[in-house]
Design a protein around this motif. Sequence first.
Motif, PDB file in Angstrom:
ATOM      1  N   ASP A 110      -2.327  -6.645   9.599  1.00  0.00           N
ATOM      2  CA  ASP A 110      -1.554  -5.520   9.070  1.00  0.00           C
ATOM      3  C   ASP A 110      -2.025  -5.355   7.634  1.00  0.00           C
ATOM      4  OD1 ASP A 110       0.302  -3.853   7.816  1.00  0.00           O
ATOM      5  OD2 ASP A 110       1.978  -4.571   9.011  1.00  0.00           O
ATOM      6  N   ASP A 124      -1.660  -3.065   5.389  1.00  0.00           N
ATOM      7  CA  ASP A 124      -0.699  -2.626   4.374  1.00  0.00           C
ATOM      8  C   ASP A 124       0.177  -3.778   3.904  1.00  0.00           C
ATOM      9  OD1 ASP A 124      -1.577   0.002   4.397  1.00  0.00           O
ATOM     10  OD2 ASP A 124      -0.150   0.612   5.937  1.00  0.00           O
ATOM     11  N   ALA A 125       0.517  -4.664   4.833  1.00  0.00           N
ATOM     12  CA  ALA A 125       1.384  -5.792   4.490  1.00  0.00           C
ATOM     13  C   ALA A 125       0.607  -7.018   4.008  1.00  0.00           C
ATOM     14  CB  ALA A 125       2.244  -6.174   5.696  1.00  0.00           C
ATOM     15  N   MET A 158       1.285   7.358   5.079  1.00  0.00           N
ATOM     16  CA  MET A 158       0.436   6.651   4.125  1.00  0.00           C
ATOM     17  C   MET A 158       1.259   5.648   3.326  1.00  0.00           C
ATOM     18  SD  MET A 158      -2.213   8.366   1.519  1.00  0.00           S
ATOM     19  CE  MET A 158      -3.482   7.406   0.795  1.00  0.00           C
ATOM     20  N   SER A 159       0.730   4.450   3.190  1.00  0.00           N
ATOM     21  CA  SER A 159       1.468   3.383   2.528  1.00  0.00           C
ATOM     22  C   SER A 159       1.187   3.364   1.028  1.00  0.00           C
ATOM     23  CB  SER A 159       1.052   2.044   3.134  1.00  0.00           C
ATOM     24  OG  SER A 159       1.593   0.994   2.382  1.00  0.00           O
ATOM     25  N   ASP A 160       2.197   2.950   0.275  1.00  0.00           N
ATOM     26  CA  ASP A 160       2.021   2.741  -1.163  1.00  0.00           C
ATOM     27  C   ASP A 160       1.841   1.259  -1.463  1.00  0.00           C
ATOM     28  OD1 ASP A 160       2.280   5.433  -1.775  1.00  0.00           O
ATOM     29  OD2 ASP A 160       4.470   5.298  -1.840  1.00  0.00           O
ATOM     30  N   SER A 161       1.470   0.478  -0.448  1.00  0.00           N
ATOM     31  CA  SER A 161       1.323  -0.960  -0.615  1.00  0.00           C
ATOM     32  C   SER A 161       0.278  -1.281  -1.679  1.00  0.00           C
ATOM     33  CB  SER A 161       0.890  -1.590   0.709  1.00  0.00           C
ATOM     34  OG  SER A 161       0.455  -2.917   0.507  1.00  0.00           O
TER      35      SER A 161
END
Length: 199
Positions: A100, A102-103, A1-4
Amino acid sequence: MSDSPFVLPPAPETLDVVRERVRLRPFEERDLEAMAAYRGDPEVCRFLPFEPQSPDDIRHRNGHLMGGTSLEGERGGVMLVIERADDGAVIGDLVLFHLDADAGSAEIGWVVSPAASGRGLATEAVRALIDTAFEVYGLRRLVAQIDADNERSAALAERLGMRREAHFVENEWFKGRWSDLLVYGVLDREWRPTQTSGS
């Protein structure tokens, strides 16, 4: 899981991007014949990841993008045709894909009819696509992947102010040769949008 911290805004329900000499709108069934006129040209396809295409080939490869405005989903993406403003002729197409989330990043690509080359129409259209990616889709980064022998596309990316971020040497066997790949990128904070932005 991302913290983005990036959050993709909702996709627009409709998309109509008008500039001085070009209009961008979602790809539709009625565009297939005009698209096949240039996508069926071996020279146009020389650096593209497909062979010359018929209307059925385009439908098979890109039909899932027809009329769509969302980047999300396993095969998500937005495919827009480029219409010449003075006569409505379809002179090319653009794609915004490979999200993407998250990015906050996606890839752009373009295919333009040779009949429309040399007048700055492709530059105007790709600039409008980048405006749209940042302003409408809220993305923060865009990339373009270009065969190093495709000098016209590389020059277009550089004209737009995209940064050459990588040059992969002989990284892929492509259409009978080991090809080099150029990767161009631009961030939303680096981009100067067109003054007459519309969507």
